[in-house]
Write an enzyme that holds these catalytic residues in place. Structure first.
Site, PDB file in Angstrom:
ATOM      1  N   ASN A   3      62.782  30.207  44.230  1.00 16.39           N
ATOM      2  CA  ASN A   3      64.204  29.897  44.231  1.00 16.39           C
ATOM      3  C   ASN A   3      64.819  30.341  45.559  1.00 16.39           C
ATOM      4  O   ASN A   3      65.709  29.699  46.099  1.00 16.39           O
ATOM      5  CB  ASN A   3      64.911  30.581  43.065  1.00 16.39           C
ATOM      6  CG  ASN A   3      64.449  30.049  41.722  1.00 16.39           C
ATOM      7  OD1 ASN A   3      63.989  28.919  41.611  1.00 16.39           O
ATOM      8  ND2 ASN A   3      64.569  30.868  40.684  1.00 16.39           N
TER       9      ASN A   3
ATOM     10  N   THR B 276      62.103  28.306  38.585  1.00 18.82           N
ATOM     11  CA  THR B 276      62.787  27.024  38.401  1.00 18.82           C
ATOM     12  C   THR B 276      62.547  26.034  39.534  1.00 18.82           C
ATOM     13  O   THR B 276      62.207  24.871  39.303  1.00 18.82           O
ATOM     14  CB  THR B 276      64.299  27.263  38.229  1.00 18.82           C
ATOM     15  OG1 THR B 276      64.501  28.066  37.062  1.00 18.82           O
ATOM     16  CG2 THR B 276      65.056  25.958  38.091  1.00 18.82           C
TER      17      THR B 276
END
Length: 554
Positions: free
Chosen positions: A106, A85
């Site tokens: 992350n 992400t």
């Protein structure tokens, strides 16, 4: 003869000059006005294949509008080797790869403290009016480069507004850049809040939005299938997708709390279904009104970034082949249709440029892959590193040559090795050889390989882009196709350089600036920032390496 020659010398050049003037200097055309509002949509965890697989069921105003009236790249990729992400969101508006922008995951290991750090954590700042825990994402301090929004604000003397919102802090913060304003979902309260990095208190429009408590209206409601049963006939059976501990793996899904009241248990559960995305888009609408986006009095463009997080949560729990993922995408399609309709009323879609992409794709659930005859399992990272340390201790007679890990990064103790007469290269080679003999692992890259820059394959290129000299590990490990790092039963993940993780949607809509069509040319998510910079007539972000998608620009 002399008069004839004189005539020719005088008249012919004049005729040629006149002809050249007619054909070479057409009347200047009035430049097309810039977009008043650029809307950047990132659907967290949406593989390209889901868009193509389910597109016949989309309505008229959402994904179909972008696919049929905009430019759509079928071969677009998050072109770096660690597809998670934070890295994917960083790519969208920086146009840069991790080796430059510094967001290598992350989470990763701090080279000084040797402790795990979170991509957007910053202890100097707190959430406004909300509980802030250690490691919560509150600022873009770890992002080392500028974004398109930063350059737009610089180029307009800070008159342009850049507002972002997401169900995840990293989704909002890494789109907002250094000078935008990010709002993120608070799972303890269900509010969207910003942090003291951006301001000391929320503007009035945010306070009014929070006072309305829209998140409370879903209490006691359930998520049920949107379409008729026949629409899901090609999805994986629920019994093939094992449920994670304590979770359901079949419709319906109810939203409540064990306490029976509105609390963090309930607000956290909202993340795992369509209601989080409904709330995110509702807050985006409030931002359009509250900040007057697209109607900037200075006459400059604004940027609205919206990261829709729920699809990622659904795919992690059930897999992209599941009925739940299928239904969620259909619901998101209808949400986008309503959002675009509202933008048309408030700003006018002929003034809006829309980009839609994703931060990464997804692997299928291993149990589902095995029903298709595809070998697939989860690799237990903790056990893998324990076994590696044991092997190195047996080989060199030195304990704890692996200091820590944040997969796919593994960190070695070069100083301890050299103190005991083990060279860096021997340590790397021994570790690499052992890892390549383990189930589920396909490739290992060493620090020495990365620093020499040898690139032979596409995977080499993607992994090299994902490796940052100051922050990344001494080894980077790649699983075999369809395998991923994890343990236990149920669910799936992402993070590899394989196509199912890299191939994501890339759609650009704006009839005044974009030529519609389905484009088979190779494209990358890092191409978004330079393309938008071209259309907005501003400087490209500082580390941008993408190209302007000239084939779609009018």
């Amino acid at each position: 003869m002399t008069p004839a020659i004189s005539f020719t010398r005088k008249i012919v050049p004049a005729l040629l000059l006149a002809a050249f003037s007619v054909h070479a200097a057409p009347a200047p055309q009035k430049p097309v006005a810039q977009p008043r509002l650029v809307v950047v949509l990132v659907v967290d965890g949406l593989p390209q294949e889901q868009v193509t697989r389910y597109r016949d069921q989309f309505g008229q105003g959402g994904f179909r509008r972008l696919l049929e009236q905009g430019a759509w790249f079928s071969d677009a990729h998050q072109a770096h080797g660690i597809t998670v992400t934070a890295i994917g969101h960083s790519a969208v508006l920086t146009g840069a790869y991790p080796y430059q922008h510094g967001v290598i995951g992350n989470n990763w290991i701090d080279p000084v403290t040797k402790q795990s750090v979170y991509c957007t954590e910053d202890s100097a700042h707190t959430y406004i009016g909300e509980e802030t825990k250690a490691g919560d994402g509150t600022s873009p301090a770890k992002l080392r480069v500028t974004t398109l929004g930063d350059e737009l604000r610089y180029g307009t003397g800070n008159q342009a507004k850049v507002i972002t919102v997401s169900g995840k802090d990293r989704g909002a913060i890494l789109l907002a850049g250094k000078t935008g304003t990010a709002y993120m979902y608070m799972e303890k309260s269900g509010n969207f809040a910003s942090s003291t990095y951006y301001m000391q208190q929320h503007p009035q429009w945010v306070q009014r939005y929070q006072a309305g408590k829209p998140q409370d209206r879903y209490y006691g409601k359930s998520w049920t299938p949107l379409l008729a049963d026949s629409a899901y006939v090609n999805d994986a059976r629920d019994d093939i997708v094992p449920a994670r501990a304590g979770a359901r793996n079949t419709f319906p899904f109810a939203y409540y709390s064990d306490s029976g009241g509105l609390d963090g248990d309930y607000y956290s559960r909202l993340k795992s279904g369509p209601f989080l995305d409904e709330l995110t888009l509702e807050f985006a609408r409030a931002a359009v009104d509250g900040e007057n986006l697209g109607r900037n009095r200075a006459g400059v463009p604004d940027i609205l970034g919206v990261s829709l997080s729920a699809h990622d949560y659904v795919n992690h729990a059930y897999g992209p082949e599941s009925k739940m993922s299928h239904d969620h995408l259909q619901r998101l399609d209808r949400m986008l249709a309503g959002f675009f309709a509202d933008l048309d009323k408030k700003v006018g879609m002929d003034n809006v440029l829309v980009v839609l992409t994703a931060d990464h794709g997804f692997a299928n659930v291993p149990e589902f892959n095995e029903t298709r005859g595809i070998p697939a399992k989860r690799v237990d990272g903790a056990q893998l590193l324990q076994d590696l340390n044991g092997h190195l201790a047996k080989t060199f007679g030195v304990d704890k040559l692996v200091t820590t890990y944040s997969l796919p990064n593994i960190y070695l103790d070069y100083a301890l090795a050299e103190k005991n007469g083990v060279s860096r290269v021997k340590l790397e080679d021994a570790a690499s050889s052992f890892l390549l003999r383990q189930d589920g692992l396909a490739q290992v890259y060493t620090r020495t390989q990365m620093e020499t820059g040898a690139v032979a394959t596409r995977m080499d290129t993607l992994m090299r882009r994902a490796w940052n000299r100051q922050l990344s590990g001494d080894l980077m490990v790649v699983t075999k196709p369809a395998w991923y790092f994890g343990k236990g039963a149920g669910g799936t993940s992402h993070g590899t350089p394989y196509t199912y993780d890299t191939n994501v949607p890339l759609m650009v809509y704006g009839p005044r600036w974009i030529k519609p069509g389905a484009y088979g040319q190779y494209a990358e998510v890092v191409d978004i920032a330079p393309t938008l910079a071209h259309l907005l007539r501003v400087r490209q972000p500082s580390a941008s390496e993408g190209r302007v998608l000239t084939e779609v620009v009018r």
